[in-house]
Scaffold this active site. Structure first.
Site, PDB file in Angstrom:
ATOM      1  N   ASN A   1       0.827   3.296   0.127  1.00  0.00           N
ATOM      2  CA  ASN A   1       2.171   3.199  -0.826  1.00  0.00           C
ATOM      3  C   ASN A   1       3.309   2.103  -0.172  1.00  0.00           C
ATOM      4  O   ASN A   1       4.253   2.154  -0.753  1.00  0.00           O
ATOM      5  CB  ASN A   1       2.565   4.375  -0.999  1.00  0.00           C
ATOM      6  CG  ASN A   1       1.831   5.567  -1.412  1.00  0.00           C
ATOM      7  OD1 ASN A   1       1.495   6.597  -0.841  1.00  0.00           O
ATOM      8  ND2 ASN A   1       1.011   5.072  -2.654  1.00  0.00           N
TER       9      ASN A   1
ATOM     10  N   ILE B   1       7.834  -0.626  -1.080  1.00  0.00           N
ATOM     11  CA  ILE B   1       7.622   0.949  -1.048  1.00  0.00           C
ATOM     12  C   ILE B   1       7.440   1.334  -2.517  1.00  0.00           C
ATOM     13  O   ILE B   1       8.070   1.041  -3.264  1.00  0.00           O
ATOM     14  CB  ILE B   1       8.538   1.803  -0.584  1.00  0.00           C
ATOM     15  CG1 ILE B   1       8.544   1.308   1.195  1.00  0.00           C
ATOM     16  CG2 ILE B   1       8.028   3.187  -0.284  1.00  0.00           C
ATOM     17  CD1 ILE B   1       9.911   1.789   1.722  1.00  0.00           C
ATOM     18  N   CYS B   2       6.344   1.931  -2.841  1.00  0.00           N
ATOM     19  CA  CYS B   2       6.180   2.801  -4.048  1.00  0.00           C
ATOM     20  C   CYS B   2       6.350   4.300  -3.922  1.00  0.00           C
ATOM     21  O   CYS B   2       5.459   4.981  -3.409  1.00  0.00           O
ATOM     22  CB  CYS B   2       4.645   2.649  -4.466  1.00  0.00           C
ATOM     23  SG  CYS B   2       4.305   3.240  -6.328  1.00  0.00           S
ATOM     24  N   LEU B   3       7.694   4.366  -4.167  1.00  0.00           N
ATOM     25  CA  LEU B   3       7.929   6.059  -4.263  1.00  0.00           C
ATOM     26  C   LEU B   3       8.717   6.442  -5.434  1.00  0.00           C
ATOM     27  O   LEU B   3       9.811   5.673  -5.820  1.00  0.00           O
ATOM     28  CB  LEU B   3       8.780   6.305  -2.973  1.00  0.00           C
ATOM     29  CG  LEU B   3       9.108   7.827  -2.850  1.00  0.00           C
ATOM     30  CD1 LEU B   3       7.939   8.669  -2.541  1.00  0.00           C
ATOM     31  CD2 LEU B   3      10.111   7.861  -1.333  1.00  0.00           C
TER      32      LEU B   3
ATOM     33  N   LEU C   1      -0.563   0.750  -3.273  1.00  0.00           N
ATOM     34  CA  LEU C   1       0.136  -0.613  -3.425  1.00  0.00           C
ATOM     35  C   LEU C   1      -0.834  -1.446  -2.210  1.00  0.00           C
ATOM     36  O   LEU C   1      -1.047  -2.605  -2.334  1.00  0.00           O
ATOM     37  CB  LEU C   1       1.523  -0.731  -2.737  1.00  0.00           C
ATOM     38  CG  LEU C   1       2.511  -0.486  -3.676  1.00  0.00           C
ATOM     39  CD1 LEU C   1       3.900  -0.641  -3.090  1.00  0.00           C
ATOM     40  CD2 LEU C   1       2.520  -1.625  -4.748  1.00  0.00           C
TER      41      LEU C   1
END
Lengths: 402, 165
Positions: free
Chosen positions: B96, B103-105, B138
């Site tokens: 991620n 960052i993918c959060l 990602l």
């Protein structure tokens, strides 16, 4: 709106990735009326009619039918928070209009005690306290002089709601409160949600800038308005086939049938105007100018303590509710002379002077609260030709000497 | 308030609203008064509270154990209504996180809430290290190797990590 996005999607099927990206960027950054004030000044609702003059006949018909019923209109900035802001602003405006210091203080105490909900779901006090503080500050402001002395002057609330910090802090407080409420009372809402309460509150309620949906409105009304005895209604101005806006009223479903006089309820109703994707506020004429002395809303649970309103001395009948609702009242006072007993804290500083004769023994007299009620009543009565049937008349702005 | 020392310095970040400063000062106090093991965060420059650097220790029992990762925090002027932009500064190999450290959060995007703070972000990132969301990666290669080839994952992570030095 729905039609538009559907057709956009359809056409998007034939677009290149670049065009798609551009389109997405456009729709992502599109914000209606971002330049207006967060909360606008009162305007005539005729503006709405003019706005739609060249539009679809459905809108022309509906807006034309709107203005005779709803005299005024207030814009809310279209920044994605309009529903939250409209409800928050309306709550404060309704509270101020009660002119009832004690009632507002009770609301202040209630909202302070509801912080326990936020603690219960694990929100840190040090992170939410700044938001709550703004709500409490504004409640303080409107419960005290000079705001409380002119309950129909919306300036203090309009000013606060146009300060970014205060305005956004208040709606953030309400969002957190609703989120906590949803988590603590999932049973009442779960059935209306496709995902889970947890997902709903974290994606639809708490993030700033996410438009409030119908369930969000309901939850906020349940937390903020119903316990205070306040009503919220939404008028839908859309393409549906009817001659007037459709009105949906959020009421306390658990409450016994209404005994509140219609006139009294009008004073306690927040009216939102919904156009697909956007909320503004609308007002009936009676919402804005007192047709009578606005006294304490003793009908609500909050204000039933001492000082219940009594006019028994004078009228020979005991009204346990708001006596000034009675149209009989003003004429009787007027013709018969006489005194009355104002609700404790109900309308401090209003009355000065001369009507007390023969009534010196009433409680109110002893408290020195009967002052110029005579003048006030005259101002609001239909004997006063200055405003009789004049919709623009504002008693608070008028003095008999003019 | 006990943050008077910070308040006496010149107003940080010309464009930041008083509420942002007040809020970030509170968060800083909280982190200093009750530090959480395994995470830390501090402003880069005392005159600008809008830029911080944070660290997280890789959780035990994961590929990241024994390593420390640096992150940059950039707070917008309307924080905490909007989330900060957070990037891994230490080269990272995680499903991620992309090669630039983005960052993918969800809590840093559409599930942000004004009652999250720097500390809760760091804790969420720490748990993301051990429990990636492999459904929307990602870094596709990292997502694939995570389950299928731990040895290769470990090798690529070490390789990336050495770029830090």
């Amino acid at each position: 709106m729905a039609e538009t996005s559907a057709s956009v999607e359809e056409r998007a099927g034939m677009k290149t990735a670049q065009e798609l990206a551009d389109l997405e960027k456009l729709s992502a950054t599109y914000e209606p009326d971002v330049n207006g004030p967060l909360v606008g000044q009162l305007q005539s609702s005729k503006i709405l009619e003019a706005e739609y003059a060249g539009a679809d006949p459905v809108y022309v018909r509906k807006t034309a039918a709107l203005s005779p019923k709803y005299s005024n209109y207030r814009t809310i900035r279209g920044d994605g928070n309009c529903g939250w802001r409209a409800l928050a602003f309306g709550y404060f405006e309704l509270l101020l209009r009660t002119g009832d210091e004690k009632f507002i203080q009770n609301e202040m105490d209630r909202l302070k005690s509801l912080c326990s909900w936020m603690n219960e779901v694990g929100m840190s006090e040090y992170l939410y306290e700044d938001f709550v503080e703004e709500t409490i500050e504004l409640l303080k402001t409107i419960s005290q002089s000079p705001a409380i002395d002119n309950p129909y002057d919306d300036t203090p609330v309009v000013e606060a709601f146009n300060r970014d910090d205060a305005s956004n802090a208040i709606i953030t407080h309400l969002k957190l409160l609703v989120s906590a409420h949803l988590r603590l009372h999932p049973d009442a809402y779960e059935a209306f949600i496709e995902t889970s309460i947890e997902d709903y509150r974290s994606s639809q309620i708490e993030p700033y800038g996410v438009q409030i949906d119908h369930l969000g409105v309901k939850a906020l009304v349940d937390v903020l308005f119903i316990p205070a005895g306040l009503v919220v209604e939404i008028s839908y101005l859309d393409r549906s086939e009817s001659d007037e806006v459709n009105v949906h009223k959020f009421e306390d479903e658990s409450a016994p049938p209404k005994v509140t006089p219609a006139e009294d309820e009008a004073q306690k109703t927040l009216r939102m105007l919904y156009r697909p994707g956007h909320y503004d506020l609308i007002y009936k004429n009676g919402d804005l100018a007192p047709a009578r002395i606005p006294v304490s809303y003793s009908a609500t649970a909050a204000a039933t303590t001492e000082g219940g309103v009594r006019v028994s001395m004078m009228l020979g009948t005991e009204y346990t509710r708001n006596p000034f609702c009675s149209s009989v009242f003003s004429s009787q006072v007027f013709t018969g002379g006489g005194g009355f007993d104002l609700c404790e804290e109900g309308y401090p500083g209003l009355l000065r002077g001369s009507t007390g004769s023969g009534l010196g023994s009433t409680d109110a007299m002893n408290k020195g609260k009967i002052d110029d009620a005579y003048t006030k009543l005259f101002k609001h009565s239909h004997y006063n030709t200055s405003h009789y049937q004049n919709v623009n008349f504002q008693p608070e702005m008028w003095s008999p000497q003019d | 308030m006990s943050v008077s020392t910070a308040a006496s310095t010149p107003t940080p970040g010309a464009s930041s609203a008083p509420s942002v400063t007040k809020r970030l000062q509170k968060e800083l106090m909280k982190l200093m008064m009750s530090p959480t093991p395994g995470i830390s965060a501090f402003p880069d420059d005392p005159s600008n509270l809008l830029k911080w650097t944070g660290t997280i220790d890789g959780p035990d029992g994961t590929y990241f154990a024994g390593k420390t990762f640096k992150l940059s925090f950039s707070f917008p002027a309307d924080y905490p209504l909007q989330p900060p932009t957070v990037l891994f500064k230490t080269p990272m190999f995680h499903p991620n996180v992309d090669m630039s450290g983005r960052i993918c959060l969800d809590i840093l995007k559409d599930k942000w809430s004004a009652v999250y703070d720097t500390q809760s972000i760091l804790l969420s990132l720490q748990s993301l290290l051990g429990e990636p969301n492999n459904k929307s990666p990602l870094n596709g290669q990292a997502a694939q190797l995570w389950d299928e080839d731990p040895k290769e994952y470990k090798r690529l992570l070490e390789k990336r990590h050495q770029e830090a030095e």
